[in-house]
Design an enzyme around this catalytic site. Structure first.
Site, PDB file in Angstrom:
ATOM      1  N   GLY A   1      17.299  99.082 111.704  1.00 44.31           N
ATOM      2  CA  GLY A   1      17.095  98.402 112.983  1.00 44.31           C
ATOM      3  C   GLY A   1      17.878  99.015 114.125  1.00 44.31           C
ATOM      4  O   GLY A   1      18.429 100.096 114.017  1.00 44.31           O
TER       5      GLY A   1
ATOM      6  N   HIS B   1      15.538 103.234 118.103  1.00 42.96           N
ATOM      7  CA  HIS B   1      15.540 104.169 119.227  1.00 42.96           C
ATOM      8  C   HIS B   1      14.368 105.127 119.020  1.00 42.96           C
ATOM      9  O   HIS B   1      13.584 104.963 118.069  1.00 42.96           O
ATOM     10  CB  HIS B   1      16.885 104.900 119.319  1.00 42.96           C
TER      11      HIS B   1
ATOM     12  N   HIS C   1      13.601 106.517 115.539  1.00 47.94           N
ATOM     13  CA  HIS C   1      12.835 105.630 114.662  1.00 47.94           C
ATOM     14  C   HIS C   1      11.360 105.563 115.081  1.00 47.94           C
ATOM     15  O   HIS C   1      10.465 105.627 114.239  1.00 47.94           O
ATOM     16  CB  HIS C   1      13.399 104.202 114.723  1.00 47.94           C
TER      17      HIS C   1
ATOM     18  N   GLY D   1      13.830 110.509 108.578  1.00 50.90           N
ATOM     19  CA  GLY D   1      14.276 111.475 109.575  1.00 50.90           C
ATOM     20  C   GLY D   1      15.213 112.516 108.978  1.00 50.90           C
ATOM     21  O   GLY D   1      16.072 112.195 108.149  1.00 50.90           O
TER      22      GLY D   1
ATOM     23  N   LYS E   1      17.502 113.755 110.522  1.00 48.71           N
ATOM     24  CA  LYS E   1      18.852 113.427 111.023  1.00 48.71           C
ATOM     25  C   LYS E   1      19.757 113.167 109.815  1.00 48.71           C
ATOM     26  O   LYS E   1      20.916 113.553 109.791  1.00 48.71           O
ATOM     27  CB  LYS E   1      18.737 112.191 111.906  1.00 48.71           C
TER      28      LYS E   1
ATOM     29  N   MET F   1      19.977 111.151 118.430  1.00 42.36           N
ATOM     30  CA  MET F   1      19.868 109.696 118.596  1.00 42.36           C
ATOM     31  C   MET F   1      20.351 109.003 117.337  1.00 42.36           C
ATOM     32  O   MET F   1      20.096 109.446 116.221  1.00 42.36           O
ATOM     33  CB  MET F   1      18.428 109.311 118.890  1.00 42.36           C
TER      34      MET F   1
ATOM     35  N   ARG G   1      24.206 103.996 116.088  1.00 41.27           N
ATOM     36  CA  ARG G   1      25.656 103.877 116.272  1.00 41.27           C
ATOM     37  C   ARG G   1      26.134 104.383 117.633  1.00 41.27           C
ATOM     38  O   ARG G   1      27.248 104.090 118.034  1.00 41.27           O
ATOM     39  CB  ARG G   1      26.392 104.653 115.169  1.00 41.27           C
TER      40      ARG G   1
HETATM   41  P1  AMP Z   1      18.692 104.188 110.094  1.00 42.81           P
HETATM   42  O1  AMP Z   1      18.162 102.993 110.837  1.00 42.81           O
HETATM   43  O2  AMP Z   1      19.827 104.858 110.751  1.00 42.81           O
HETATM   44  O3  AMP Z   1      18.907 103.887 108.626  1.00 42.81           O
HETATM   45  O4  AMP Z   1      17.527 105.259 110.122  1.00 42.81           O
HETATM   46  C1  AMP Z   1      16.232 104.955 109.676  1.00 42.81           C
HETATM   47  C2  AMP Z   1      15.422 106.210 109.633  1.00 42.81           C
HETATM   48  O5  AMP Z   1      15.335 106.775 110.932  1.00 42.81           O
HETATM   49  C3  AMP Z   1      16.043 107.281 108.726  1.00 42.81           C
HETATM   50  O6  AMP Z   1      15.003 107.946 108.026  1.00 42.81           O
HETATM   51  C4  AMP Z   1      16.713 108.187 109.710  1.00 42.81           C
HETATM   52  O7  AMP Z   1      16.844 109.512 109.257  1.00 42.81           O
HETATM   53  C5  AMP Z   1      15.740 108.122 110.876  1.00 42.81           C
HETATM   54  N1  AMP Z   1      16.420 108.532 112.104  1.00 42.81           N
HETATM   55  C6  AMP Z   1      17.574 108.036 112.613  1.00 42.81           C
HETATM   56  N2  AMP Z   1      17.930 108.706 113.723  1.00 42.81           N
HETATM   57  C7  AMP Z   1      16.982 109.662 113.919  1.00 42.81           C
HETATM   58  C8  AMP Z   1      16.785 110.695 114.885  1.00 42.81           C
HETATM   59  N3  AMP Z   1      17.643 110.878 115.893  1.00 42.81           N
HETATM   60  N4  AMP Z   1      15.703 111.478 114.758  1.00 42.81           N
HETATM   61  C9  AMP Z   1      14.820 111.313 113.731  1.00 42.81           C
HETATM   62  N5  AMP Z   1      14.955 110.362 112.792  1.00 42.81           N
HETATM   63  C10 AMP Z   1      16.014 109.552 112.874  1.00 42.81           C
END
Ligand code: AMP
Length: 281
Positions: free
Chosen positions: A31, A34, A37, A147, A149, A184, A187
């Site tokens: 969640g 950005h 996501h 991602g 990332k 992005m 955090r």
């Molecule tokens: P998170 O909410 O941080 O667990 O991320 C959820 C998904 O979004 C994961 O697959 C991350 O790798 C992806 N994600 C987070 N930040 C980015 C970004 N800047 N660019 C591409 N994917 C991202």
């Protein structure tokens, strides 16, 4: 756009969609969405009939002194962004729904989870593979979008899917950055304005590494040192690790060759950030 909070209802919806011959794309997130996501949602929408986004801040992937309690949350905004990007459903279970009292089942990938972020965050990837496994059981997607990332996470999930013979295609998607280069991240909102500025050194150091490799430098040690020196220009940034590894097994390499992951983690103020580039050489 519907928000589903129970496993029972989510499974029922997927079952009926699949009975209609629809394909399901899935984007697991914690969640506070950005454009990183929403880019995943857009990729998913292009390749599937329906898209499910999960929003679940998963307690089992946070260590005791990590930022579970201050992890940003905003479901209303997430709903708007998911809908705009093309998702049909948000799966948003409570912690008790996912891990009821007495919960004791975990899924663990060994080896590659000891390296990079796994070395500094013991148990983190066990939490990730456990929750992703549960989410895959619930959403039963044809394709799941992750991602780059979190490049190590992609490698770990791909290994789990391969080794457990799971029927889901993992689709890795490129990193989305702010205009000034900062990767992005949910955090980033916890960075003070000064720390936000200091954090730019991370992507800048990776760009320097990229230029060195493009200019023909194949010495991993030299490139690693150049990244270290660049980041040292910012006293507010405390490096956790800078690693140059083969992306297939995450083993450190001496010579830049093949598919190479240059990954780093650092604390800027109280916020732990990660970034990376993947180079084909
Ligand atoms: P998170 O909410 O941080 O667990 O991320 C959820 C998904 O979004 C994961 O697959 C991350 O790798 C992806 N994600 C987070 N930040 C980015 C970004 N800047 N660019 C591409 N994917 C991202």
């Amino acid at each position: 756009m519907k928000i589903i909070t129970t496993i029972h209802e989510m499974k029922g919806i997927i079952k009926s969609k699949k009975a209609q011959g629809k394909t399901v794309g899935f984007v697991p997130t914690m969640g506070y969405l950005h454009e990183g996501h929403t880019s995943l949602v857009k990729w998913a929408k292009e390749e599937n009939d329906i898209v499910v986004v999960s929003i679940f801040v998963n307690p089992t992937q946070f260590g005791v002194n990590e930022d579970y309690d201050v992890y940003p949350r905003d479901l209303e905004r997430d709903q708007m962004l998911s809908e705009e990007a093309g998702a049909e459903y948000i799966f948003h279970p409570t912690v008790a729904e996912m891990y009821p009292n007495g919960y004791q089942t975990y899924v663990e990938v060994f080896g590659i989870t000891d390296k990079l972020c796994g070395a500094s965050r013991p148990g983190h990837f066990r939490g990730v593979t456990t929750v992703v496994n549960k989410l895959f059981q619930i959403v039963a997607p044809h394709r799941a979008y992750f991602g780059l990332k979190d490049a190590q996470q992609v490698a770990v999930i791909e290994k789990m899917v391969r080794e457990l013979n799971m029927d889901v295609e993992i689709v890795p998607c490129p990193i989305v950055r702010e205009a000034d280069g900062l990767a992005m991240s949910s955090r980033n909102v916890n960075l003070s304005p000064i720390d936000r500025q200091s954090a730019l050194i991370l992507s800048q150091s990776l760009m320097k590494a990229k230029e060195m490799i493009q200019a023909g430098n194949v010495e991993a040690k030299e490139i690693q040192r150049a990244i270290e020196n660049k980041i040292a220009e910012e006293s507010a940034v405390a490096v956790d690790y800078i690693k140059i590894v083969d992306f297939t097994n995450l083993e450190e390499i001496d010579v830049i060759k093949g598919r190479v992951l240059i990954a780093l983690a650092a604390k800027v103020g109280n916020v732990r950030l990660i970034d990376n580039i993947i180079m084909e050489a």
